[in-house]
Design a protein around this motif. Structure first.
Motif, short mmCIF file in Angstrom:
data_model
loop_
_atom_site.label_atom_id
_atom_site.label_comp_id
_atom_site.label_asym_id
_atom_site.label_seq_id
_atom_site.Cartn_x
_atom_site.Cartn_y
_atom_site.Cartn_z
N LEU A 124 80.71 50.80 -24.68
CA LEU A 124 81.57 50.82 -23.56
C LEU A 124 83.06 50.53 -23.91
O LEU A 124 83.63 50.24 -23.13
CB LEU A 124 80.83 50.09 -22.35
N ARG A 125 83.46 51.02 -25.12
CA ARG A 125 84.74 50.36 -25.35
C ARG A 125 85.81 51.47 -24.78
O ARG A 125 85.20 52.40 -24.56
CB ARG A 125 84.86 50.71 -27.10
N GLU A 126 86.76 50.75 -24.62
CA GLU A 126 88.22 51.46 -24.12
C GLU A 126 87.70 52.12 -22.90
O GLU A 126 87.99 53.25 -22.49
CB GLU A 126 88.40 52.51 -24.86
N ASN A 127 87.02 51.32 -21.89
CA ASN A 127 86.97 51.72 -20.41
C ASN A 127 87.85 50.87 -19.51
O ASN A 127 88.76 50.28 -19.97
CB ASN A 127 85.53 51.88 -20.07
N SER A 128 87.48 51.07 -18.27
CA SER A 128 88.26 50.02 -17.26
C SER A 128 87.46 49.33 -16.76
O SER A 128 87.47 49.08 -15.26
CB SER A 128 88.81 51.15 -16.15
N GLU A 164 72.62 45.35 -29.07
CA GLU A 164 74.33 45.39 -29.41
C GLU A 164 75.00 46.01 -28.28
O GLU A 164 74.49 46.87 -27.48
CB GLU A 164 74.56 46.67 -30.50
N LEU A 165 76.02 45.18 -27.93
CA LEU A 165 76.90 45.50 -26.90
C LEU A 165 78.22 45.45 -27.04
O LEU A 165 78.85 44.53 -27.71
CB LEU A 165 76.53 44.45 -25.54
N ASP A 166 79.01 46.67 -26.95
CA ASP A 166 80.37 46.73 -27.31
C ASP A 166 81.36 46.83 -26.18
O ASP A 166 81.31 47.67 -25.38
CB ASP A 166 80.53 47.77 -28.22
N LEU A 167 81.89 45.84 -25.80
CA LEU A 167 82.90 45.98 -24.48
C LEU A 167 84.37 45.76 -24.89
O LEU A 167 85.25 45.27 -23.91
CB LEU A 167 82.64 44.84 -23.53
N HIS A 223 80.60 42.55 -29.11
CA HIS A 223 82.11 42.78 -29.49
C HIS A 223 82.94 42.73 -27.91
O HIS A 223 82.69 43.34 -27.11
CB HIS A 223 82.24 44.41 -29.65
N LEU A 224 84.03 41.80 -28.28
CA LEU A 224 84.66 41.59 -26.94
C LEU A 224 86.24 41.36 -27.20
O LEU A 224 86.98 40.84 -26.49
CB LEU A 224 84.29 40.04 -26.53
N GLN A 225 86.59 42.21 -28.54
CA GLN A 225 88.06 42.01 -28.54
C GLN A 225 88.84 42.63 -27.47
O GLN A 225 88.23 43.61 -26.80
CB GLN A 225 88.39 42.94 -30.11
N TRP A 226 90.11 42.26 -27.47
CA TRP A 226 91.13 42.98 -26.51
C TRP A 226 90.76 42.87 -25.06
O TRP A 226 90.72 44.08 -24.49
CB TRP A 226 91.39 44.36 -27.12
N ASN A 227 90.19 41.73 -24.47
CA ASN A 227 89.98 41.85 -23.10
C ASN A 227 90.85 40.78 -22.58
O ASN A 227 90.39 40.08 -21.22
CB ASN A 227 88.38 41.48 -23.10
N PHE A 228 91.91 40.45 -22.76
CA PHE A 228 92.60 39.31 -22.14
C PHE A 228 92.17 37.85 -22.08
O PHE A 228 92.21 37.21 -20.96
CB PHE A 228 93.41 39.91 -20.72
N MET A 229 91.51 37.58 -23.25
CA MET A 229 90.79 36.20 -22.97
C MET A 229 91.94 35.27 -23.29
O MET A 229 92.76 35.55 -24.08
CB MET A 229 89.73 36.32 -24.03
#
Length: 1081
Positions: free
Chosen positions: A886-890, A911-914, A941-947
């Motif tokens: 589910l990469r690059e969604n909203s 495997e979960l890609d967010l 995968h949790l890159q680029w999620n304003f953590m």
């Protein structure tokens, strides 16, 4: 043969079978006590229903059975059980069985003779066969390889097998087995393969020379004698075809009398009840070829015919119609048997790489194996057991001799020279005397090769001056092997492999042509004058290129190999050829071969052109070949496929390591070069022809390629070729008949909606393809609807990629509806379309029903929390999905909380890609809480999620409890000591195997924290530290960690400004303490 026919009793007289009665000695044995008991099994086997009724009626009249006994017999199930019951009852009333014996002898003499004599004849026959196979095993126990030949059930003989030399077939197929061949044990060779099928009458087994066909026959006979296979066969009659070829004309009766010369054998052969197997081994040995169109038909067993015509009539069923046949042959001759007459086709399985390694291991040590590096063509030919034995024997002798001044052979010609004359490696002064055997054995090898004769009688050997038997230690003793008839003391001789015959024939031609004044291809002295070696070499090349079926290809390869410097150094002195003459011959041969290849450049590349390139390689003049191979590997062939380059490239397709896994012909082909290469592209298993801008005419060529009977292409990539809806039509037509292609990649073309519809119609019928990639083809909703129809009917397609195709909610809804019914598709990629929440909800509803789909990619589809909630609701009950992208969604915090709740219940998602959503600390923290309990997830995968720091800390704590996750990829901002500690805690526990911290600027302080953690961590295998500003000091910390951690296999330190000093520190640490770890600097 019918039961009432007559068979030969002596050479010129015949006896009527019906008037034949057993001899007095045999009759006396029949009258012995216990006849009934001794022949009980035969009675159960051969008594028919009608005969049983007659026997019961007569026994009742004779008062041996009562009415109750007859009812008891009738009530039994099978016929065998009924006969068994009859015998048991008679043993009470008539223990000797004399009444039944007398009745059968007088009223049913044929059946009586069969019951009485069958076992004794069979035992006599088995005794003869047992002695024969035991003798063969003793004679060849040294040469037998450990892996017995195995059979593969195939659909038929391929076009390549019909047209080409045995070893050319092996080279083209890289020594691999037939694509659709299925293993078939000898115990199933003659049996029905399904409940509704029948046993075959004619079974054909093909195999190249040296594949082990004859050994397979011996193995079958041995198993049958011991009762392990086909006990219902009364007789198995193996026939060596070379023995029959000694007759000019032969009848069936005369043939049977010669191969089964036993008393009373006619009882079995003519009974019509017994099952008999007749094995013809080596159909290529007949002096006149099999001709099923011209052979005269006859049902007369006494009529004398040419041997080949006799076999033709037997195969057709005109003669011996009740006998089962097993025909064994080399492929070219086997293909001449009409397919309509053959019920089953099998092929001898070649040696696999494992078999070859096992063979080498038994002959050489591991270090010796590593030192024996032969050319790739030689290794491919080792898939033939006969050649593998020759190569291994030669290398074993040379390695154990430990002669430092003798280089190990690399080409086939070098190996065969050492095999034939191993003494050339010693200081024996007699090693120079090899000309005499060439004048005898070499001459016989050459002229027999021209006549396609490979088996010789002792008289023929003596005609050529060959000693019989060959004295120990001579060339004849090394290269000739003795074959004995199955049924007599008749023997023949053959070369240990046909390639040895070709080598010796080439050597004879070479030595004779240096001073020969006439054409050597004519054995008589009357021929056109031909003076000088260049003239003879040119004649041989012309003869080879024009020979039918390429039967002189390897002769020409050996002849060219004799001109190489390595072979010249080995044999030159013994043959009296000086160094200067060798150089002249080598230059001449190289020039002629190159000119021949270049001269054929405008035509489609034939096998003859490739054979000529192989001659250049054997001559060890490979500069041109290496240049083309370098261009192939470097993708620099564009504009160079002219002249003879296509022929060289076709040769490389067969032998280059660059083409083992896949053949990369991207950005180099146009219609003209494709047309020239087309015949050879058939045999590539994985073919990449990307970015070639194929026009419609090129697509027509590719369609014909995939439609060919011999096509072996399993994976085809035509990406980025601007293929239009018109260009896809010939490809789609080919898919209707193609049975090999399983992976089709068409991404980056422009087939559009129309092309998608055309392709979909073909995919509905195609039941072979398992993966289709249509990424970036503008198929839109209408094309998606066509593919949805495919998913409802196709039962093979497991992977479908329609990424970036402008598909909206309507198109994906149709796909989702199909997924509710489809139970085959496992991987669906609909990334970068316009699904939105509506399309996502439709897919979620399908996942509530479909538990087959394993991977779903929804990257860049404007999925928000609404769509995410629908997906997570489905995940709670779905039992099949293992990977969700589910990469690059909203997806926001609410969506993250929803997936967190689903993860607490779902136990299949691994495997979960967010990556690149809007999860923030709150969303990631919720997911981290779910990870504590979830034991299915392996990759997150949790890159680029304003953590921020809270999320990192929550993840570290969750991983403290969860040791299942092997890959964790996220990009926090590690700026405080607290976050370093969180990372340290993460690494100190047995959790991820792969960790990526790329682009975090952790600096020296972060490297120091990592170093401490890595010293105790025992789970991490791969660490990505790209672009983290480590500097030389940080590199030193990482190098220190390598001394304490021996689990890491990969570290990426690129983009860290380490410098030469830091690189040296790391490399020194690797050499000293972590030699298995790969570090990219």
């Amino acid at each position: 043969m019918e039961r009432n026919l007559q068979i030969p009793w002596q050479e010129d007289c015949y006896m009527d079978l019906k008037s034949t009665s057993p001899k007095s000695e045999t009759r006396k044995k029949m009258e012995d006590a216990g006849w009934l008991l001794r022949h009980q099994k035969s009675l159960q086997r051969f008594v028919s229903v009608s005969l049983l009724m007659d026997m019961v009626n007569h026994m009742r009249k004779s008062e041996q059975l009562t009415a109750e006994d007859a009812s008891m017999i009738q009530g039994r199930g099978s016929l065998e059980d009924k006969v068994h019951t009859l015998v048991e009852l008679l043993r009470i009333s008539d223990p000797q069985g004399s009444t039944l014996q007398a009745y059968l002898q007088n009223s049913h003499p044929d059946e009586y003779n069969l019951v009485t004599l069958h076992d004794s004849v069979v035992q006599q026959h088995k005794a003869v066969l047992r002695k024969r196979v035991d003798t063969e095993s003793l004679t060849h126990q040294v040469t037998n390889h450990s892996h017995g030949p195995a059979l593969l059930l195939v659909e038929g003989v391929s076009d390549l097998q019909q047209r080409e030399h045995d070893l050319i077939q092996v080279s083209v197929n890289r020594g691999t087995a037939p694509l659709h061949g299925r293993p078939l044990g000898l115990d199933r060779l003659l049996a029905p393969l399904t409940r509704v099928s029948t046993a075959p009458r004619v079974t054909l087994t093909v195999g190249v020379a040296g594949s082990g066909k004859t050994r397979l026959v011996h193995q079958f006979v041995r198993l049958w004698i011991s009762g392990k296979i086909f006990p219902d066969l009364s007789l198995v009659i193996p026939v060596a075809c070379w023995e029959l070829s000694s007759f000019d004309r032969l009848s069936v009766e005369r043939m049977l009398r010669s191969i089964v010369p036993y008393e009373n054998v006619d009882v079995i052969l003519n009974g019509g009840i017994c099952k008999v197997l007749l094995i013809f081994d080596g159909l290529e040995e007949f002096r006149t070829p099999l001709d099923f169109s011209e052979a005269p038909a006859t049902p007369d067993p006494r009529r004398e015919l040419l041997v080949s015509d006799l076999i033709t009539n037997i195969v057709r069923g005109n003669l011996l119609p009740g006998v089962t046949l097993w025909l064994l042959s080399r492929p070219g001759v086997g293909s001449k048997v009409p397919a309509g007459l053959v019920d089953r086709v099998t092929e001898v399985q070649p040696f696999t790489h494992t078999h070859i390694q096992d063979y080498l291991t038994k002959s050489l040590t591991r270090s010796q194996e590593n030192s024996c590096i032969c050319q790739k063509p030689v290794l491919i030919l080792c898939s033939v057991p006969g050649i593998c034995r020759i190569v291994t024997t030669t290398l074993s002798h040379l390695v154990r001799a430990e002669l430092e001044d003798i280089p190990l052979p690399r080409t086939l010609t070098e190996i065969y020279a050492h095999y034939c004359w191993p003494h050339l490696t010693s200081a024996d002064p007699s090693s120079g005397s090899i000309r005499k055997p060439l004048a005898t054995l070499g001459r016989m090898a050459f002229y027999s090769l021209l006549r396609r004769r490979h088996t010789f009688s002792e008289a023929e050997l003596r005609t050529y001056g060959v000693d019989v038997p060959p004295p120990l230690g001579t060339l004849g003793h090394r290269v000739l092997q003795r074959e004995q008839s199955w049924s007599s003391e008749c023997v023949s001789w053959r070369f240990v492999h046909t390639s040895v015959q070709e080598f010796l024939g080439a050597l004879f031609y070479y030595t004779s042509s240096r001073r020969g004044m006439f054409d050597l291809f004519s054995e008589s002295s009357v021929s056109w004058p031909r003076i000088g070696f260049p003239s003879h070499y040119r004649a041989a090349l012309q003869k080879s290129n024009s020979a039918a079926n390429g039967n002189l290809d390897f002769f020409m390869r050996f002849l060219s190999g004799l001109l190489s410097s390595a072979v010249g150094g080995l044999l030159g002195g013994a043959l009296g050829v000086g160094r200067e003459e060798q150089v002249t011959q080598r230059t001449m041969g190289t020039t002629l071969l190159q000119n021949t290849v270049v001269g054929s450049g405008g035509e489609a590349v034939s096998m003859r052109s490739i054979a000529t390139v192989a001659c250049l390689a054997e001559l060890q003049q490979g500069e041109w070949i290496r240049s083309v191979e370098e261009d192939l590997i470097g993708c620099r062939l564009r504009g160079k496929l002219k002249g003879g380059v296509c022929a060289v490239l076709a040769y490389l397709l067969q032998v280059s390591d660059a083409c083992v896994d896949e053949t990369h012909l991207s950005n180099c082909l146009d219609s003209a070069s494709l047309k020239r290469l087309l015949p050879q592209l058939l045999y590539c298993s994985k073919l990449r022809m990307e970015n070639n801008e194929f026009k419609d005419d090129a697509m027509e060529l590719l369609g014909s390629l995939l439609s060919a009977k011999d096509c072996r292409i399993q994976s085809l990539s035509l990406a980025e070729n601007s293929i239009s809806s018109k260009g896809i039509k010939p490809l789609s037509r080919a898919l209707l008949v193609n049975r090999t292609l399983t992976v089709l990649d068409l991404h980056g073309n422009n087939i559009g909606t129309k092309g998608a519809k055309v392709l979909a119609e073909a995919l509905k019928l195609n039941q072979v393809i398992v993966s289709v990639n249509l990424q970036s083809n503008s198929i839109e909703d209408e094309g998606a609807r066509a593919l949805a129809d495919v998913l409802q009917s196709n039962r093979k397609l497991t992977s479908l990629n329609v990424q970036k195709n402008s598909i909206g909610p309507d198109g994906v809804k149709r796909i989702a509806d199909s997924l509710k019914k489809n139970q085959i598709l496992q991987d669906l990629n609909v990334s970068s379309n316009h699904l939105g929440d509506l399309g996502t909800v439709a897919l979620a509803q399908a996942l509530m029903v479909n538990h087959t789909l394993c991977t779903l990619r929804l990257q860049s589809n404007s999925v928000s929390d609404k769509g995410m909630k629908a997906l997570t609701q489905a995940l709670r009950s779905n039992k099949g999905l293992t990977s969700l992208n589910l990469r690059e969604n909203s997806i926001g915090v609410e969506g993250a909380k929803a997936i967190a709740r689903a993860l607490q219940e779902n136990n299949t998602l691994a495997e979960l890609d967010l990556t690149a959503n809007l999860l923030h600390d709150e969303g990631v923290t919720a997911i981290a809480g779910a990870v504590k309990a979830n034991r299915a997830l392996r990759s997150l995968h949790l890159q680029w999620n304003f953590m921020k720091g809270g999320a990192a800390k929550a993840l570290a704590r969750s991983l403290h409890s969860n040791t299942s996750i092997q890959l964790l990829e996220w990009v926090p901002t590690l700026q405080t000591h607290l976050h370093y500690i969180s990372l340290l805690v993460l690494l100190c526990y047995e959790s991820p195997h792969v960790l990526s911290l790329r682009g975090n600027s952790i600096g020296m302080a972060g490297a120091k924290a990592l170093s401490s953690a890595l010293k105790t961590n025992r789970s991490l295998r791969s660490l990505n530290l790209q672009e983290n500003s480590l500097g030389m000091d940080g590199a030193i910390f990482i190098a220190t960690a390598l001394r304490g951690n021996h689990q890491l296999t990969y570290i990426n330190l690129q983009g860290n400004g380490i410098g030469e000093s830091g690189a040296k520190v790391v490399s020194d640490a690797i050499r000293a303490d972590a030699s298995e770890c790969v570090v990219d600097i």
